[in-house]
Design a protein around this motif. Structure first.
Motif, short mmCIF file in Angstrom:
data_model
loop_
_atom_site.label_atom_id
_atom_site.label_comp_id
_atom_site.label_asym_id
_atom_site.label_seq_id
_atom_site.Cartn_x
_atom_site.Cartn_y
_atom_site.Cartn_z
N ALA A 150 -5.47 54.82 -14.79
CA ALA A 150 -5.85 55.60 -13.15
C ALA A 150 -6.77 55.10 -12.46
O ALA A 150 -6.66 55.25 -11.09
CB ALA A 150 -5.06 57.04 -13.49
N HIS A 151 -7.69 55.72 -13.75
CA HIS A 151 -9.24 54.77 -13.63
C HIS A 151 -8.85 53.68 -12.01
O HIS A 151 -9.85 53.37 -10.85
CB HIS A 151 -10.35 55.25 -13.58
CG HIS A 151 -11.43 54.41 -13.45
ND1 HIS A 151 -12.44 54.93 -12.58
CD2 HIS A 151 -12.23 53.19 -13.88
CE1 HIS A 151 -13.15 54.10 -12.03
NE2 HIS A 151 -12.99 53.41 -13.46
N TYR A 152 -8.85 52.52 -13.16
CA TYR A 152 -8.02 51.03 -12.87
C TYR A 152 -7.64 50.43 -11.75
O TYR A 152 -7.45 50.27 -10.57
CB TYR A 152 -8.63 50.89 -14.37
CG TYR A 152 -9.96 50.75 -14.82
CD1 TYR A 152 -11.04 49.54 -14.35
CD2 TYR A 152 -10.16 50.73 -16.11
CE1 TYR A 152 -12.10 49.42 -14.89
CE2 TYR A 152 -11.08 50.78 -16.50
CZ TYR A 152 -12.15 50.19 -16.11
OH TYR A 152 -13.97 50.31 -16.94
N ALA A 153 -6.83 51.92 -11.90
CA ALA A 153 -5.31 51.23 -10.69
C ALA A 153 -6.04 51.81 -9.42
O ALA A 153 -5.34 51.75 -8.52
CB ALA A 153 -4.11 52.27 -10.99
N VAL A 154 -6.57 52.84 -9.00
CA VAL A 154 -7.60 53.00 -8.29
C VAL A 154 -8.66 51.95 -6.97
O VAL A 154 -8.04 51.67 -6.55
CB VAL A 154 -8.33 54.24 -8.20
CG1 VAL A 154 -9.26 54.56 -6.87
CG2 VAL A 154 -7.61 55.01 -8.04
N LYS A 155 -8.92 51.51 -8.53
CA LYS A 155 -9.73 50.23 -7.99
C LYS A 155 -8.93 48.73 -7.65
O LYS A 155 -9.30 48.19 -7.14
CB LYS A 155 -10.99 49.78 -9.41
CG LYS A 155 -11.63 50.53 -9.90
CD LYS A 155 -12.88 50.17 -10.18
CE LYS A 155 -14.34 50.11 -10.89
NZ LYS A 155 -15.30 49.89 -11.60
N LEU A 156 -7.68 48.76 -8.76
CA LEU A 156 -6.80 47.53 -8.51
C LEU A 156 -6.01 47.71 -6.80
O LEU A 156 -5.54 46.76 -6.28
CB LEU A 156 -5.85 46.70 -9.52
CG LEU A 156 -6.92 46.33 -10.43
CD1 LEU A 156 -6.05 46.76 -11.72
CD2 LEU A 156 -7.19 44.55 -10.03
N GLY A 157 -5.98 49.03 -6.38
CA GLY A 157 -4.80 49.24 -5.42
C GLY A 157 -3.60 48.95 -6.33
O GLY A 157 -2.67 49.11 -5.62
N GLN A 158 -2.93 49.04 -7.51
CA GLN A 158 -2.03 49.02 -7.80
C GLN A 158 -2.09 49.56 -9.68
O GLN A 158 -2.86 49.79 -10.29
CB GLN A 158 -1.46 47.51 -8.04
CG GLN A 158 -2.24 46.41 -8.94
CD GLN A 158 -1.84 45.40 -8.94
OE1 GLN A 158 -2.41 43.95 -8.97
NE2 GLN A 158 -0.59 44.69 -9.16
N GLY A 159 -0.49 49.89 -10.36
CA GLY A 159 -1.39 50.63 -11.25
C GLY A 159 0.54 49.39 -12.29
O GLY A 159 1.35 49.15 -11.29
N PRO A 160 0.49 49.74 -13.45
CA PRO A 160 1.44 49.71 -15.08
C PRO A 160 3.07 49.88 -14.21
O PRO A 160 2.60 51.22 -14.08
CB PRO A 160 1.41 49.37 -16.00
CG PRO A 160 -0.39 50.60 -16.47
CD PRO A 160 -0.48 50.51 -14.34
N ALA A 161 3.55 48.96 -14.84
CA ALA A 161 4.83 49.33 -14.92
C ALA A 161 5.44 50.80 -15.80
O ALA A 161 6.27 51.63 -15.90
CB ALA A 161 5.96 48.44 -14.98
#
Length: 244
Positions: A150-161
């Motif tokens: 969740a932390h890195y999804a915010v940084k990247l602007g995308q998350g895993p499937a």
């Protein structure tokens, strides 16, 4: 008649004796192999012999027997196994904890402070200790992974499937072309910086499915602990497979 139709099925394993010790060797046949090879897993101690398509089992047996000393030396380097049992000491997020079984009633496994050392308190019958410890560790790593993703999804602007937890031997984490992330549950045994780094690494593959300079630049911007985490894994990663 083709040779493949005449050959008897390969055995699952070969047994050899060296200096009075018997060693079991798993048999694998690969059509693409060009020669006989032996491998000893530093993680599990499994010994595997790989055969080319036309090599005979008798040839493999002689080859393995001639390398008995090599096999013994490699196995001597494999860390001693630590079962999940009452009294065992295992790391939780890098901190040694002692497994303590309390009573025979079914209950929840939890970490708590106990005297001079942290403990994992397990309330269950003796025969269920291993299962409950493993379930507890998988639950803990799931929570840590979800938070890091969740932390890195915010940084990247995308998350895993999706996120899958497995007991992998050759990789601590991976990312598929479809955006699914896979991680080893054993990451909960390592210090938190290691899990955090591996999540950042696999999340970076969502954008760069390679190990190009662009990938490493992206990863360095996401996670400041790349070098420290990789150094820890190089020194200690294999030993994590000794638990359970």
């Amino acid at each position: 008649m083709p040779l493949a139709l005449l050959r008897r099925p390969d055995p699952d394993h070969l047994d050899i004796v060296h200096d009075g010790e018997c060693y079991r060797i798993a048999v694998r046949r690969r059509p693409t192999a060009r020669r006989l090879t032996l491998r000893v897993s530093a993680a599990t101690g499994e010994v595997v012999i790989t055969l080319p398509a036309r090599s005979a089992i008798a040839t493999a047996q002689r080859f393995a027997a001639s390398h008995g000393g090599w096999i013994a030396a490699r196995l001597a380097r494999v860390p001693e196994r630590v079962p999940f049992a009452d009294g065992a000491v295992l790391p939780l997020r890098g901190v040694p904890h002692r497994v303590v079984r309390r009573g025979s009633r079914s209950g929840v496994t939890r970490a708590e402070a106990g005297g001079a050392e942290p403990i994992l308190s397990v309330s269950c019958g003796e025969e269920y200790v291993a299962r409950r410890v493993r379930t507890f560790l998988e639950r803990e790593v799931r929570g840590d992974l979800d938070r890091a993703v969740a932390h890195y999804a915010v940084k990247l602007g995308q998350g895993p499937a999706r996120i899958t937890i497995r007991d992998t031997r050759s990789r601590w984490g991976s990312c598929t072309a479809g955006g699914a992330l896979n991680f080893s549950w054993r990451l909960i045994l390592a210090p938190p910086l290691v899990l955090d780094y591996l999540v950042a690494h696999e999340m970076a593959h969502l954008r760069e499915m390679n190990h190009s300079s662009r990938f490493w630049t992206l990863l360095g911007g996401l996670c400041p602990e790349v070098e420290a985490a990789e150094a820890w894994l190089k020194r200690n990663g294999t030993a994590l497979h000794r638990y359970g």
